[in-house]
Design an enzyme around this catalytic site. Sequence first.
Site, short mmCIF file in Angstrom:
data_model
loop_
_atom_site.label_atom_id
_atom_site.label_comp_id
_atom_site.label_asym_id
_atom_site.label_seq_id
_atom_site.Cartn_x
_atom_site.Cartn_y
_atom_site.Cartn_z
CG HIS A 28 -2.20 0.77 1.00
ND1 HIS A 28 -2.27 1.91 0.23
CD2 HIS A 28 -3.46 0.56 1.45
CE1 HIS A 28 -3.52 2.36 0.23
NE2 HIS A 28 -4.26 1.57 0.94
CE1 TYR B 179 -9.18 7.14 6.46
CE2 TYR B 179 -10.09 5.87 4.65
CZ TYR B 179 -9.09 6.66 5.18
OH TYR B 179 -7.99 6.96 4.41
CB THR C 277 -6.53 8.88 0.26
OG1 THR C 277 -5.63 8.71 1.37
CG2 THR C 277 -6.29 7.80 -0.78
#
Length: 789
Positions: free
Chosen positions: A473, A589, A602
């Site tokens: 990630h 979230y 993001t």
Amino acid sequence: MAEAHQAVAFQFTITPEGIDLHLSHQALTEVYLSGIRSWKKRIIRLKNSVITGVYPASPSSWLFVVIAILATMYTSSDPSMGLISKIQEHLPVSEVLSVHCRTLVSAVVFSTLLWLSLIFTMRFCLKQLLSYHHWMFEQHGQISNTTRVWVGLVKMFSGRQPLLYSYQGSLPNLPLPAIESTIKSYLESVRPLMDNTEFERMTTLANDFENGLGKRLQWYLKLKALWAANYVSDWWEEYIYLRGRNPIMVNSNYYGMDFLYVTPTPIQAARAGNTIYALLLYRQKLNREEIKPSRVPGTLIPLCAAQCERMFNTTRIPGEETDTVAHWQDSDYVAVYHKGRYFRLWVYQAGRLLSPREIEHQIQRILDDSSPPLPGEEKLGAFTAGDRIPWAQARKEFFSSGVNKRSLDCIEKAAFFVTLCDDEQGMMGDDPATSLDSYAKALLHGKCYDRWFDKSFSVVVFKNGKNGLNAEHSWADAPVVAHLWEYVLATDSFQLGYSEEGHSKGEVDSSLPAPQRLNWDISSQCQERISQSLSVAQVLADDVDFHVFSFRDFGKGRIKRFRLSPDAFIQVALQLAYYRDRGMFCLTYEASMTRLFREGRTETVRSCTNESCAFVRALENAESVAVCQHLFRQACEKHQLLYRMAMTGSGIDRHLFCLYVVSKYLGEESPFLKEVLPEPWRLSTSQTPVQQVELFDLVNHPEYISCGGGFGPVADDGYGVSYIIVGENMINFHISSKHSCAQTDSHKYGTHIKRALEDLLHIMSSDLKEPPRSQNQTGVNQVKAKKDL
């Protein structure tokens, strides 16, 4: 392969008669062709750098400007207003050239400077135009005159045929929100989660921070926002991802699935051959910048492509305090794992990319290899699945020299990692729901040692031909990897295809050398460390409760008839489902991109709002249908507003995060930030967008539907929910939680989601004058039951 050929390309033997020299012409030819391939790539990179550097103009426009200036000069006028004469006076070679030549050179220099000035002006104008975001907040179908003019100007300054990175220099910097607006938005977001006493205490802490330490921290952030292209991205990558010391498997890495209903071929080697070839085609397009820049759907607005740069040839390197991301310019092989053995699979022969059939042939040779794993080799990958500090220490101690270092370098410098699994996965059998859950877990963590979780992504090909991937990630977010995976699935099935027997297409060069088996010398002490990492990873993997299902009752087509955002519709449904599951609301979230800005990643959309909570309470308290419809629309509109604010740089959480980082650098403690940052996200959600709709013909081939992907739970007592809206009539959900938490159950929550979606549809479809009757006393049916009474 190249190492082996180079080794035999030049041989000599000393004899009594002298030196006997032997040259392998085949090997030398291959070395030559490999060098040609490398130089071609350099030339392409240089050419693309020039084209991107002058965008939105083109290199040929320079010649046009030069000719225009020279033509004007020959009409006895001076378009430079004396500047050409000034340049002529200061030419360092003015004594050598004739007057005519000096004039010509001066005109060319002036034309070049004028051309560069025009490029700078056009780029500056485009950057200012792309900073305008009011269009996102206008009602659908109600475009203002300002926005209409703006659209025309964007078209004018956008240039033609942009390359992948053409817009990078024109993207605006991420704006820094005012601390007052962030504090106000934060307090509004936590209001439904706190009682009056808690909210008053938090308001006091927030006001003290805003009027005190916050102003000082904000000043430092303003300096960074002026200096850096993005005041968040570098700190976000370092402190959220690379400094994490817990396992990245489950906690950070995510996965993507194959088609839901079809498997193009049941032959494992053939599917691997096409998949690897399609991935390398994408890398080729990436290196040549032939991939079209991503844009906001339905618009000309470009998105930042910076994350694409580290897609291939990239590995996360463990460190004791922080990891690093290592990226190499090129790699002509992939690393393959099968039954505990590691192989180097060369994917180029004499400078050309192997055909899908040749790659299948090489994969089959690996599958047919019956050699056993070396001691410690089989579970070596568990290092990448366990805690980061033990892996960093073991890497330094056992893999810093010798054969272990060479083999580890081979894995880390590979284009990507491939796992050939000896089990079958996918939707199959009499219980397709359970098989999908197993499929998700197989991609998320597998056996905990048969993936290299540090690689930018690992491709997994199962025995029955199903495939998928697991992505690290830190280097990029899911939409970037999803774009790659969409291309691979479409290219595999619709362009490359398979023979009638299920094999990949193409010819096979019989002279291909076998894939190279990697060697290891793993001591007993190192094997013990591997076992320790594996035990940590196994506990984590066993604790994951996963549920994957397809919701087919309706999709975005039905939702859009109500003039509602499908994403907002689903988010409110998730709130309703969570309330029914836990009897409470929680901090939620939802990931939103900020790629409208340079190096954007993001932002958080806090989906649990006052409006969504008011709707859920009204529905559960059996308020009238009209009231519920009104509150539901308000909740959806508020969610859309928050999503747009997050996309345009007015979110809450990245700003608070950066304020916290500055406070740590300054050695300052903030009671407000100390409470805000550790707040758990018990409901973490994300939508996987379908970005390349043109690649899939869901009308004529509805069975070629991607199942999307998912991730592990963020909180120990929470849920992770990923969903993908496919076509007009399907929504796929991936739900994760932990078995160790008695309050969470992924299957139970999935049932609540289904019922919530159906109830919301019923609410919006109901006739206000005469709602239908029902005996069910829950959800929307409570509303109708109350009417009956």
